[in-house]
Design an enzyme around this catalytic site. Structure first.
Site, PDB file in Angstrom:
ATOM      1  N   GLU A 166       0.799  -1.239   0.000  1.00  0.00           N
ATOM      2  CA  GLU A 166       0.000   0.000   0.000  1.00  0.00           C
ATOM      3  C   GLU A 166       0.829   1.286   0.000  1.00  0.00           C
ATOM      4  O   GLU A 166       0.690   2.107   0.926  1.00  0.00           O
ATOM      5  CB  GLU A 166      -0.933   0.031   1.214  1.00  0.00           C
ATOM      6  CG  GLU A 166      -1.963  -1.063   1.238  1.00  0.00           C
ATOM      7  CD  GLU A 166      -3.020  -0.841   2.327  1.00  0.00           C
ATOM      8  OE1 GLU A 166      -2.821   0.021   3.198  1.00  0.00           O
ATOM      9  OE2 GLU A 166      -4.040  -1.535   2.293  1.00  0.00           O
ATOM     10  N   GLU A 371      -5.532  -8.421   1.084  1.00  0.00           N
ATOM     11  CA  GLU A 371      -6.102  -7.994   2.371  1.00  0.00           C
ATOM     12  C   GLU A 371      -7.576  -7.666   2.168  1.00  0.00           C
ATOM     13  O   GLU A 371      -7.950  -7.023   1.180  1.00  0.00           O
ATOM     14  CB  GLU A 371      -5.430  -6.731   2.921  1.00  0.00           C
ATOM     15  CG  GLU A 371      -4.067  -6.940   3.500  1.00  0.00           C
ATOM     16  CD  GLU A 371      -3.522  -5.701   4.208  1.00  0.00           C
ATOM     17  OE1 GLU A 371      -4.303  -4.897   4.754  1.00  0.00           O
ATOM     18  OE2 GLU A 371      -2.282  -5.543   4.188  1.00  0.00           O
TER      19      GLU A 371
END
Ligand code: BG6
Length: 468
Positions: A166, A371
């Site tokens: 991320e 995720e």
């Protein structure tokens, strides 16, 4: 109820990160140097929920925790290596870290849980941040050295490598929203980081191709979700496009070996806030052709985006400029379902929409959900006969999996689903406020105990089927 069948060999597992499961106390760190998180806690403890800064002892208990993962029928698990542990000063290798990761990866392989390893998950060593972190191209060089060392040390044990976790969220936290150390707001620094992280990514992919005698794969993990405009009016639609450019296209496109989106560069330049020292051509030359093998998709919530309802001032100090105050606006639809503990919208179909975008617009790049999960506060109140009855988690995951299955049935190249995260762990600023696990962590005793969802996912992973 309908039955959804997943392809053979589908990856079932979970993700987690070094900073969230390894010791951070100076006395028990085994040679790891300080990271931005330990410094942040030392200087500003009040930023962390109830001043908690602890780990879940995975470092000591990994054999137990891996056998729990095996018991849930996981065939893969994503963890990260801590740069500050493996190379505490950025130059020398810490033998204790080598021993730890070797043991860990050996145990995973013994249990047939494929090691998916991230090189950087928000955890900048403090010595590197003191030199400007991702704003400084010299840090990129040192990070590439660390990646090369990691490949050399563990290349024969790791199944899939991931460069970053991320990056857009990390940059947002560090330079736009005052959430990750150094808690700065500086628009141009954020843009510098974007380019430098993409550069590190491309150089690492290049090195990996040279070193890869093991036939393994490399990818990156992006927070990637569709931006949904408030209306189909031109201004809202444009705002959603700009949000996508900042949030994920700026990372996905270079990771696919393409140029940095020129549309975003032009837009920033047109506002007069593009950093003068960033030579786009030089960066694009480095990105060219350095394509990842697979993409990790971290999906929690969609972006809900609208046009700004004021005219932003680009003449102010760049410390007041951020993407979502000056380039697009966020809004909250009245009908939205929300996880109130995290403040995130629950919109499972968004995952399907994203997978379809990747299928239709990005060559159906191989991907997996790296995720997705639901953090809930005070789960204690759901305990019945000793077991937390987390039906809400089963519903959350079930609904997302259903949309994954739909996308796969329509040809999306999605090869797995990793939930965040199988044992409750420490969560950055939220510390231990919200719990994500199939497995409960007792903070007093360190005991691990199954929640209701554990038995559910065990069956789903075993049968490779979802009845929902
Ligand atoms: C992702 C991160 O952004 O979301 C994880 O990769 C993180 O590290 C997860 O823990 C959930 O967010 P949070 O802030 O609730 O822990």
């Amino acid at each position: 109820m309908k039955e959804y069948k997943f392809p053979d060999g589908f990856l079932w597992g979970s993700g987690t990160a070094a900073q969230q499961i390894e010791p951070s106390d100076e006395n028990t760190r085994d040679g790891k140097s300080e990271t931005i998180w330990e410094r942040a806690f030392k200087e500003q403890e009040n930023r962390f929920f109830e001043g908690e800064f602890a780990q879940n002892n995975f470092y000591e208990k990994f054999k137990e925790d891996l056998s729990i993962a095996k018991g849930l029928n996981f065939n893969s698990l994503r963890l990260s290596i801590s740069w500050a542990r493996l190379m505490p000063d950025g130059i020398n290798v810490n033998q204790k870290a080598v021993d730890y990761y070797n043991e860990l990866f050996d145990e995973m392989n013994r249990l047939e849980i494929k090691p998916f390893i991230t090189l950087y998950h928000f955890d900048m060593p403090m010595w590197a941040q003191d030199r400007g972190g991702w704003t400084n191209p010299e840090i990129v060089e040192l990070f590439v050295e660390y990646a090369k060392e990691s490949f050399k040390l563990f290349g024969d044990k790791v199944h899939k490598w991931f460069t970053f976790n991320e990056p857009s969220v990390h940059i947002e936290g560090q330079y736009y929203s005052n959430w990750h150390y150094p808690f700065k707001v500086n628009f141009k620094d954020g843009i510098r980081c974007m380019f430098n992280i993409n550069k590190a990514q491309a150089l690492i992919v290049k090195e990996f191709r040279k070193q890869n005698v093991w036939g393994t794969e490399i990818g990156t993990v992006l927070a990637i979700s569709p931006s949904i405009p408030r209306s189909d009016g031109e201004a809202d639609v444009r705002a959603a496009e700009v949000c996508d450019l900042f949030h994920w296209k700026a990372f996905l496109e270079p990771a696919l070996g393409k140029e940095f989106p020129s549309e975003l560069i032009e837009l920033i330049k047109s506002k007069g806030v593009f950093p003068e020292d960033v030579n786009v051509e030089e960066y694009n030359e480095i990105f060219k052709g350095q394509k990842i093998d697979l993409l990790g998709i971290n999906y929690y919530a969609p972006g809900r985006v609208k046009a700004l309802d004021y005219i932003p001032n680009f003449n102010e100090d760049e410390c007041h400029i951020t993407p979502n105050t000056h380039f697009f606006g966020k809004y909250s639809p009245s009908h939205k379902r929300i996880n109130p503990y995290r403040g995130w919208e629950i919109y499972p179909k968004g995952l399907y929409i994203m997978l379809k975008i990747l299928q239709d617009n990005y060559g159906n790049i191989k991907s997996f959900v790296s995720e997705n999960g639901m953090g809930v506060q005070d789960e204690e109140r759901y305990r019945v006969d000793g077991v937390i009855q987390d039906d809400y988690r089963i519903d959350f995951i079930g609904e997302h999996l259903m949309w994954v299955a739909e996308a796969i049935a329509e040809g999306a190249n999605c090869i797995g689903y990793h939930m965040w995260t199988y044992i409750d762990n420490w969560s950055w600023a939220n510390a231990y406020k919200n719990r994500y696990g199939y497995i409960e962590l007792d903070l007093e005793t360190n005991e691990r105990k199954e929640k209701l969802s554990a038995a559910w996912i065990r069956e789903v992973a075993k049968t490779n089927k979802l009845n929902f």
